[in-house]
Write a protein that holds these residues in place. Structure first.
Motif, PDB file in Angstrom:
ATOM      1  N   TYR A   1       0.831  -1.204   0.000  1.00 56.87           N
ATOM      2  CA  TYR A   1       0.000   0.000   0.000  1.00 56.87           C
ATOM      3  C   TYR A   1       0.866   1.254   0.000  1.00 56.87           C
ATOM      4  CZ  TYR A   1      -3.673   3.233   1.131  1.00 56.87           C
ATOM      5  OH  TYR A   1      -4.530   4.274   1.084  1.00 56.87           O
ATOM      6  N   THR A   2       1.925   1.245   0.804  1.00 57.57           N
ATOM      7  CA  THR A   2       2.785   2.426   0.814  1.00 57.57           C
ATOM      8  C   THR A   2       3.547   2.585  -0.487  1.00 57.57           C
ATOM      9  OG1 THR A   2       4.531   1.161   1.834  1.00 57.57           O
ATOM     10  CG2 THR A   2       3.115   2.388   3.297  1.00 57.57           C
ATOM     11  N   LEU A   3       3.727   1.489  -1.226  1.00 57.55           N
ATOM     12  CA  LEU A   3       4.419   1.592  -2.518  1.00 57.55           C
ATOM     13  C   LEU A   3       3.463   2.008  -3.627  1.00 57.55           C
ATOM     14  CD1 LEU A   3       6.746  -1.506  -2.376  1.00 57.55           C
ATOM     15  CD2 LEU A   3       7.421   0.868  -2.434  1.00 57.55           C
ATOM     16  N   GLY A   4       2.239   2.335  -3.309  1.00 58.29           N
ATOM     17  CA  GLY A   4       1.304   2.811  -4.325  1.00 58.29           C
ATOM     18  C   GLY A   4       0.651   1.700  -5.119  1.00 58.29           C
ATOM     19  N   ALA A   5       0.432   0.544  -4.488  1.00 55.08           N
ATOM     20  CA  ALA A   5      -0.217  -0.568  -5.176  1.00 55.08           C
ATOM     21  C   ALA A   5      -1.384  -1.064  -4.323  1.00 55.08           C
ATOM     22  CB  ALA A   5       0.777  -1.690  -5.443  1.00 55.08           C
ATOM     23  N   PRO A   6      -2.463  -0.311  -4.224  1.00 57.35           N
ATOM     24  CA  PRO A   6      -3.558  -0.718  -3.318  1.00 57.35           C
ATOM     25  C   PRO A   6      -4.274  -1.975  -3.759  1.00 57.35           C
ATOM     26  CG  PRO A   6      -4.207   1.171  -4.604  1.00 57.35           C
ATOM     27  CD  PRO A   6      -2.752   0.971  -4.874  1.00 57.35           C
TER      28      PRO A   6
ATOM     29  N   GLU B   1       0.556   6.411  -7.358  1.00 55.15           N
ATOM     30  CA  GLU B   1      -0.337   5.289  -7.147  1.00 55.15           C
ATOM     31  C   GLU B   1      -0.804   4.742  -8.489  1.00 55.15           C
ATOM     32  OE1 GLU B   1      -3.486   5.978  -4.357  1.00 55.15           O
ATOM     33  OE2 GLU B   1      -4.740   4.548  -5.422  1.00 55.15           O
ATOM     34  N   ILE B   2      -0.782   3.406  -8.617  1.00 53.61           N
ATOM     35  CA  ILE B   2      -1.274   2.756  -9.831  1.00 53.61           C
ATOM     36  C   ILE B   2      -2.638   2.169  -9.499  1.00 53.61           C
ATOM     37  CG2 ILE B   2      -0.838   0.976 -11.525  1.00 53.61           C
ATOM     38  CD1 ILE B   2       2.137   1.332 -10.793  1.00 53.61           C
ATOM     39  N   SER B   3      -3.652   2.659 -10.151  1.00 52.84           N
ATOM     40  CA  SER B   3      -5.015   2.302  -9.764  1.00 52.84           C
ATOM     41  C   SER B   3      -5.383   0.926 -10.306  1.00 52.84           C
ATOM     42  CB  SER B   3      -5.989   3.335 -10.313  1.00 52.84           C
ATOM     43  OG  SER B   3      -5.971   3.288 -11.709  1.00 52.84           O
ATOM     44  N   PRO B   4      -6.381   0.281  -9.716  1.00 49.67           N
ATOM     45  CA  PRO B   4      -6.845  -1.019 -10.222  1.00 49.67           C
ATOM     46  C   PRO B   4      -7.278  -0.946 -11.677  1.00 49.67           C
ATOM     47  CG  PRO B   4      -7.756  -0.621  -8.072  1.00 49.67           C
ATOM     48  CD  PRO B   4      -7.021   0.621  -8.438  1.00 49.67           C
ATOM     49  N   ARG B   5      -7.797   0.214 -12.105  1.00 50.93           N
ATOM     50  CA  ARG B   5      -8.229   0.346 -13.502  1.00 50.93           C
ATOM     51  C   ARG B   5      -7.057   0.174 -14.456  1.00 50.93           C
ATOM     52  NH1 ARG B   5     -12.400   3.069 -16.161  1.00 50.93           N
ATOM     53  NH2 ARG B   5     -13.286   3.711 -14.180  1.00 50.93           N
ATOM     54  N   GLN B   6      -5.918   0.807 -14.103  1.00 51.40           N
ATOM     55  CA  GLN B   6      -4.739   0.669 -14.966  1.00 51.40           C
ATOM     56  C   GLN B   6      -4.285  -0.786 -15.027  1.00 51.40           C
ATOM     57  OE1 GLN B   6      -2.881   4.036 -12.759  1.00 51.40           O
ATOM     58  NE2 GLN B   6      -1.634   4.143 -14.608  1.00 51.40           N
ATOM     59  N   VAL B   7      -4.266  -1.421 -13.850  1.00 53.58           N
ATOM     60  CA  VAL B   7      -3.824  -2.823 -13.806  1.00 53.58           C
ATOM     61  C   VAL B   7      -4.742  -3.687 -14.670  1.00 53.58           C
ATOM     62  CG1 VAL B   7      -3.431  -4.786 -12.294  1.00 53.58           C
ATOM     63  CG2 VAL B   7      -2.853  -2.524 -11.519  1.00 53.58           C
ATOM     64  N   SER B   8      -6.054  -3.456 -14.556  1.00 55.37           N
ATOM     65  CA  SER B   8      -6.987  -4.314 -15.282  1.00 55.37           C
ATOM     66  C   SER B   8      -6.897  -4.101 -16.786  1.00 55.37           C
ATOM     67  CB  SER B   8      -8.410  -4.030 -14.823  1.00 55.37           C
ATOM     68  OG  SER B   8      -8.451  -3.900 -13.455  1.00 55.37           O
ATOM     69  N   THR B   9      -6.765  -2.848 -17.214  1.00 58.54           N
ATOM     70  CA  THR B   9      -6.692  -2.623 -18.661  1.00 58.54           C
ATOM     71  C   THR B   9      -5.425  -3.224 -19.235  1.00 58.54           C
ATOM     72  OG1 THR B   9      -5.816  -0.460 -18.149  1.00 58.54           O
ATOM     73  CG2 THR B   9      -8.121  -0.570 -18.788  1.00 58.54           C
TER      74      THR B   9
ATOM     75  N   GLY C   1       7.383 -11.654  -5.600  1.00 51.65           N
ATOM     76  CA  GLY C   1       6.305 -10.757  -6.024  1.00 51.65           C
ATOM     77  C   GLY C   1       6.514  -9.347  -5.512  1.00 51.65           C
ATOM     78  N   LEU C   2       7.048  -9.244  -4.285  1.00 51.58           N
ATOM     79  CA  LEU C   2       7.353  -7.922  -3.726  1.00 51.58           C
ATOM     80  C   LEU C   2       8.378  -7.202  -4.596  1.00 51.58           C
ATOM     81  CD1 LEU C   2       7.079  -5.929  -1.379  1.00 51.58           C
ATOM     82  CD2 LEU C   2       8.845  -7.182  -0.196  1.00 51.58           C
ATOM     83  N   GLY C   3       9.386  -7.952  -5.051  1.00 53.29           N
ATOM     84  CA  GLY C   3      10.372  -7.352  -5.948  1.00 53.29           C
ATOM     85  C   GLY C   3       9.727  -6.825  -7.222  1.00 53.29           C
ATOM     86  N   PHE C   4       8.800  -7.608  -7.795  1.00 56.93           N
ATOM     87  CA  PHE C   4       8.100  -7.160  -9.009  1.00 56.93           C
ATOM     88  C   PHE C   4       7.312  -5.885  -8.746  1.00 56.93           C
ATOM     89  CE2 PHE C   4       8.585 -11.387 -11.006  1.00 56.93           C
ATOM     90  CZ  PHE C   4       8.953 -10.948 -12.249  1.00 56.93           C
ATOM     91  N   VAL C   5       6.597  -5.857  -7.610  1.00 59.49           N
ATOM     92  CA  VAL C   5       5.766  -4.682  -7.325  1.00 59.49           C
ATOM     93  C   VAL C   5       6.634  -3.448  -7.106  1.00 59.49           C
ATOM     94  CG1 VAL C   5       4.143  -3.706  -5.664  1.00 59.49           C
ATOM     95  CG2 VAL C   5       3.843  -6.011  -6.457  1.00 59.49           C
ATOM     96  N   ILE C   6       7.792  -3.638  -6.450  1.00 62.95           N
ATOM     97  CA  ILE C   6       8.677  -2.498  -6.222  1.00 62.95           C
ATOM     98  C   ILE C   6       9.197  -1.955  -7.550  1.00 62.95           C
ATOM     99  CG2 ILE C   6      10.927  -1.876  -5.307  1.00 62.95           C
ATOM    100  CD1 ILE C   6      10.229  -3.935  -3.053  1.00 62.95           C
ATOM    101  N   ALA C   7       9.603  -2.891  -8.436  1.00 58.36           N
ATOM    102  CA  ALA C   7      10.104  -2.435  -9.734  1.00 58.36           C
ATOM    103  C   ALA C   7       9.004  -1.732 -10.530  1.00 58.36           C
ATOM    104  CB  ALA C   7      10.652  -3.635 -10.521  1.00 58.36           C
TER     105      ALA C   7
ATOM    106  N   SER D   1       6.449  -0.183  -9.339  1.00 57.12           N
ATOM    107  CA  SER D   1       6.172   1.109  -8.715  1.00 57.12           C
ATOM    108  C   SER D   1       7.279   2.121  -9.030  1.00 57.12           C
ATOM    109  CB  SER D   1       6.029   0.894  -7.218  1.00 57.12           C
ATOM    110  OG  SER D   1       6.415   2.031  -6.524  1.00 57.12           O
ATOM    111  N   HIS D   2       8.516   1.601  -9.160  1.00 54.73           N
ATOM    112  CA  HIS D   2       9.628   2.497  -9.478  1.00 54.73           C
ATOM    113  C   HIS D   2       9.455   3.099 -10.862  1.00 54.73           C
ATOM    114  CE1 HIS D   2      13.586   4.179  -9.435  1.00 54.73           C
ATOM    115  NE2 HIS D   2      13.974   3.454 -10.450  1.00 54.73           N
ATOM    116  N   TRP D   3       9.020   2.291 -11.820  1.00 54.88           N
ATOM    117  CA  TRP D   3       8.864   2.797 -13.184  1.00 54.88           C
ATOM    118  C   TRP D   3       7.477   3.358 -13.443  1.00 54.88           C
ATOM    119  CZ3 TRP D   3      13.269   3.539 -15.291  1.00 54.88           C
ATOM    120  CH2 TRP D   3      14.336   2.682 -14.993  1.00 54.88           C
ATOM    121  N   GLY D   4       6.594   3.278 -12.451  1.00 57.64           N
ATOM    122  CA  GLY D   4       5.261   3.825 -12.633  1.00 57.64           C
ATOM    123  C   GLY D   4       4.402   3.047 -13.602  1.00 57.64           C
ATOM    124  N   GLN D   5       4.691   1.753 -13.770  1.00 60.21           N
ATOM    125  CA  GLN D   5       3.942   0.922 -14.711  1.00 60.21           C
ATOM    126  C   GLN D   5       3.115  -0.114 -13.947  1.00 60.21           C
ATOM    127  OE1 GLN D   5       4.020   1.219 -18.105  1.00 60.21           O
ATOM    128  NE2 GLN D   5       5.233   3.066 -17.777  1.00 60.21           N
ATOM    129  N   ALA D   6       2.077  -0.621 -14.601  1.00 59.71           N
ATOM    130  CA  ALA D   6       1.214  -1.610 -13.965  1.00 59.71           C
ATOM    131  C   ALA D   6       1.730  -3.041 -14.137  1.00 59.71           C
ATOM    132  CB  ALA D   6      -0.199  -1.506 -14.523  1.00 59.71           C
TER     133      ALA D   6
END
Lengths: 198, 102
Positions: free
Chosen positions: A44-49, A123-131, B45-51, B53-58
């Motif tokens: 959550y703190t990393l912007g992935a809710p 923050e990356i929203s669920p919408r972005q992830v889903s699309t 998986g935590l490593g993937f999420v950190i990366a 989040s670093h690049w701002g990609q889903a």
């Protein structure tokens, strides 16, 4: 927000250490759930809710409940934790642990020497992830549906009690004999016959 | 929002992965080994999420969802094997399976 990340990381590490050193499986599971919850907070703190919610629902909810059910089925007694204590007592793994700690310290040194600047988390929203997931990654979604189907079939096939063949019963009884005899104090009679009731 | 250096997140992932690996190496109970494997998958998986989040990609989060799927499939089959092992050999010791033949 920063301090939340650090505290959650510390809780996750401490709980994971407790998980791998517990003697009782249920205690380890409780620590594991706390570790997963703290990792969800890190997400959550990393912007992935969205992923934080999935971590709580699927990992801490579903997978840990699966573990609890299996432990209930197995019905492990106190002699199991006695056995675990015997296994964990060895001095064998002290040397490798020290060497591995040296390697971790080296990794820490290498990572800390060239530091990237701290970035502001978006923050990356669920919408972005889903699309993304149902766009370019649709093949992966289909493949994971195959994987889940085969896991369901495999778990059903492996988990059911099927009728044992006579030679299997002999092998199993011999193994049970061998496994239980060194302990000496507890001699559970091999309940193989109950396996052939269907 | 927060500003966290990416090394710290990767550090956390490395430490959690190493703890899972240590768990696989020092335990001989099948259930504990499965738990340690879960810890390792979670750290990856935590490593993937950190990366991501670093690049701002889903993409990192999508990889985490795939890892989650794989972990649940793995743990269901692994626990079924553990039940079968306990029914046949009355123990969860992985050393006892080394005597298995064909």
């Amino acid at each position: 927000m920063d301090i939340v990340f650090y505290i959650a990381s510390a809780v996750a590490i401490i709980c994971t250490v407790m998980v791998i050193t517990r003697l009782n499986v249920v205690h380890a599971l409780l620590y594991m759930i706390v570790a997963l919850l703290s990792v969800a907070l890190v997400f959550y703190t990393l912007g992935a809710p969205f992923v934080a919610a999935l971590e709580v629902i699927i990992y801490a909810g579903a997978i840990m409940v699966l573990f609890v059910f299996v432990i209930m089925i197995l019905n492990l007694g106190p002699q199991t934790s006695q056995q675990e204590r015997l296994w964990l007592d060895g001095r064998i793994w002290v040397g490798p642990t020290i060497l591995a700690l040296i390697l971790i310290a080296e990794v820490a040194y290498v990572l800390s020497t060239h530091s990237t600047p701290a970035y502001t988390i978006t923050e990356i929203s669920p919408r972005q992830v889903s699309t993304q997931m149902f766009g370019p990654y649709i093949l992966g979604v289909e493949l994971s549906s195959f994987l889940l189907l085969s896991a369901v079939v495999g778990a059903f096939h492996l988990g059911r009690r099927r009728q044992l063949y006579p030679e299997e019963i002999a092998v199993s009884a011999a193994a049970v004999e061998q496994n239980t005899s060194p302990q000496g104090d507890i001699q559970p009679e091999p309940q193989i016959q109950s396996d052939i009731h269907r | 929002m927060a500003t966290i250096p990416v090394e710290y997140g990767l550090f956390l992932a490395i430490i959690l992965f190493s703890l899972g690996l240590v768990g696989v190496l020092i335990r001989r109970n099948v259930v504990f080994i499965l738990l340690s494997v879960e810890i390792m998958l979670n750290a990856a998986g935590l490593g993937f999420v950190i990366a991501g989040s670093h690049w701002g990609q889903a993409d990192g989060q999508i990889m985490f969802i795939f890892i989650l799927t794989m972990a649940s499939a793995e743990v269901s089959v692994g626990l079924a094997l553990a039940i079968q092992l306990y029914h046949r050999l009355k123990t969860l010791d992985t050393n006892s399976i080394s005597k298995m033949r064909g």
